[in-house]
Design a protein around this motif. Structure first.
Motif, short mmCIF file in Angstrom:
data_model
loop_
_atom_site.label_atom_id
_atom_site.label_comp_id
_atom_site.label_asym_id
_atom_site.label_seq_id
_atom_site.Cartn_x
_atom_site.Cartn_y
_atom_site.Cartn_z
N ALA A 24 0.81 8.49 8.84
CA ALA A 24 0.93 9.86 8.35
C ALA A 24 -0.31 10.26 7.54
O ALA A 24 -0.80 11.39 7.65
N ALA A 25 -0.82 9.33 6.75
CA ALA A 25 -1.99 9.61 5.90
C ALA A 25 -3.25 9.88 6.71
O ALA A 25 -4.20 10.48 6.21
N ARG A 26 -3.26 9.48 7.96
CA ARG A 26 -4.41 9.75 8.81
C ARG A 26 -4.49 11.22 9.21
O ARG A 26 -5.55 11.71 9.58
N PHE A 27 -3.36 11.93 9.10
CA PHE A 27 -3.33 13.30 9.61
C PHE A 27 -2.97 14.35 8.57
O PHE A 27 -3.12 15.55 8.82
N THR B 107 -3.14 11.10 -1.33
CA THR B 107 -3.84 10.31 -2.33
C THR B 107 -3.33 8.88 -2.22
O THR B 107 -2.26 8.63 -1.66
N ILE B 108 -4.08 7.93 -2.74
CA ILE B 108 -3.76 6.52 -2.55
C ILE B 108 -3.09 5.91 -3.78
O ILE B 108 -3.43 6.23 -4.91
N ALA B 109 -2.14 5.03 -3.53
CA ALA B 109 -1.59 4.10 -4.52
C ALA B 109 -1.11 4.75 -5.79
O ALA B 109 -1.69 4.58 -6.86
N LEU B 110 -0.03 5.49 -5.69
CA LEU B 110 0.62 6.00 -6.90
C LEU B 110 1.71 5.03 -7.32
O LEU B 110 2.67 4.83 -6.59
N PRO B 111 1.60 4.41 -8.47
CA PRO B 111 2.61 3.43 -8.88
C PRO B 111 4.01 4.01 -8.96
O PRO B 111 4.98 3.30 -8.79
N SER C 228 0.84 -1.20 0.00
CA SER C 228 0.00 0.00 0.00
C SER C 228 0.87 1.25 0.00
O SER C 228 1.87 1.30 0.70
N GLN C 229 0.50 2.24 -0.80
CA GLN C 229 1.30 3.44 -0.95
C GLN C 229 0.45 4.68 -0.78
O GLN C 229 -0.75 4.67 -1.08
N TYR C 230 1.07 5.74 -0.29
CA TYR C 230 0.38 7.01 -0.12
C TYR C 230 1.24 8.12 -0.70
O TYR C 230 2.47 8.09 -0.61
N ARG C 231 0.55 9.09 -1.31
CA ARG C 231 1.23 10.30 -1.75
C ARG C 231 0.81 11.39 -0.77
O ARG C 231 -0.36 11.80 -0.75
N LEU C 232 1.75 11.82 0.05
CA LEU C 232 1.46 12.77 1.13
C LEU C 232 1.65 14.20 0.67
O LEU C 232 2.52 14.50 -0.14
#
Length: 396
Positions: free
Chosen positions: A275-278, A282-286, A153-157
């Motif tokens: 970190a994504a909780r706060f 965006t979700i799942a950037l390849p 799982s990936q996040y773009r912060l």
């Protein structure tokens, strides 16, 4: 590894202590099994809706085994089955005593069943905490798939993060993970500096979106730093980075002003998920997955390994000086960084040393624990190449 399903997706306990117990038991089983096998089994002992459900973790081997008299001495510090065992296999006899102590700290118990020449069976029984609402894993493959999906799982912060941690190796790798995900990271090496930076940013009209705060640091620890920020009217989210995950530890973090806590070692998936909780994300950037990421992690690992000889010298010097406070701080740092970089054996040995020093144990015990930790570090020092497997462990 055998899992008797169904088992809970998660339980409430201290993961560092649980990991250390199992690592020590498996290490002993391998050590005392010249030929044969070692098995680890996990199972839920009580129905999920029971008042006080329990789980068991069994470590079974086909090794040398013990007779009743030997078993009666097994959990005493500095005691092994007999002197010939020490001569043949080495070791200090501290591991099982510490396992027993940690099991009791977790509200559980550690039992042994063994027959001379026919192997041993160690059973760790622990309370799971309330399982109401906790999903159950019905097949072993579900547990494996869950780990893979979490790791992928990936996040773009999108935000500014203050990372407060006294360990440079921790700051470097965690900052890299957060920056690769898009965050702007400002590091701080202790709570005092962290408070100053957080308040200055707030007063300047550009407050941090999130603060990751290590709880044990020199100058000012994370508990004091979080409390001071709250006393100054700081309202932004503060996530505690702590090596403990018991209910009382979580409560302590929240009472001092933290918004949430994250157990160490803070691996990449859990770090980014928290970190994504706060912060905006965006979700799942390849594009976040690349060979560059792997090479960079290897570089951090190489740097960590290259610094280990200094840690060996420091441990030895502090022991000779009898500097308990700094020895405990060094053990705490290695406990966090060892696990973060995938060296769980170093993390476990450092945790044992730290716990013993906190309990004001005898100098003989401390000396033997330092020797064991130094030996583990020296094995890592000899690595001429950081394997793909080790790099993968640090990331996941």
């Amino acid at each position: 590894m055998k899992v008797d399903c169904p088992i809970p997706d998660h339980i409430l306990t201290d993961p560092t202590r649980l990991r250390q117990i199992i690592i020590n038991l498996v290490s002993n089983a391998i050590k005392f099994t010249d030929a044969g096998w070692v098995r680890v089994c996990a199972s839920l002992l009580d129905p999920p809706d029971a008042a006080n459900p329990r789980m068991s973790f069994e470590v079974i081997d086909s090794g040398i085994g013990m007779n009743p008299e030997q078993m009666s001495r097994l959990f005493r510090p500095f005691t092994q089955a007999d002197t010939s065992t020490t001569r043949r296999f080495g070791g200090t006899g501290l591991g099982l005593s510490i396992c027993q102590h940690f099991a009791q700290m977790l509200g559980g118990q550690l039992a042994v069943d063994s027959k001379l020449g026919r192997g041993s069976r160690f059973v760790l029984t622990l309370p799971t905490g309330d399982l109401k609402g906790v999903p159950l894993i019905d097949h072993c493959t579900e547990a494996i798939q869950s780990e893979v999906s979490a790791a992928e799982s990936q996040y773009r912060l999108q935000g500014r993060i203050l990372l407060v941690d006294d360990g440079p190796e921790n700051r470097d790798l965690l900052s890299y993970y957060l920056e690769q995900a898009g965050a702007e990271v400002t590091p701080a090496e202790n709570g005092l500096i962290g408070v100053d930076k957080a308040l200055a940013a707030h007063e300047g009209g550009v407050p941090f979106d999130l603060i990751f705060m290590d709880m044990q640091m020199p100058e000012m620890d994370g508990y004091s730093a979080a409390a001071k920020l709250r006393s100054k009217g700081y309202t932004g989210p503060i996530v505690a980075l702590t090596a403990h995950a018991m209910a009382t530890d979580r409560e302590k973090c929240l009472l001092c002003g933290c918004s949430e806590y994250l157990s160490k070692p803070a691996r990449k998936p859990q770090l980014l998920e928290m970190a994504a909780r706060f912060v905006k994300h965006t979700i799942a950037l390849p594009s976040l997955k690349s060979d560059v990421d792997d090479e960079a992690v290897k570089a951090f690992l190489s740097t960590f390994v290259a610094e280990l000889p200094k840690d060996v010298a420091k441990l030895k010097n502090l022991l000779e000086q009898g500097n308990v406070d700094h020895l405990r701080e060094t053990a705490h740092r290695l406990k966090g960084s060892g696990g973060l970089y995938g060296f769980d054996s170093i993390s476990a040995a450092a945790s044992t040393l730290e716990a013993g020093l906190k309990a004001e144990q005898a100098l003989e015990a401390t000396s033997k624990q330092v020797d064991e930790l130094v030996e583990l570090i020296r094995r890592v020092e000899g690595y001429s190449h950081i394997s793909e497997k080790t790099a993968s462990a640090a990331k996941s």
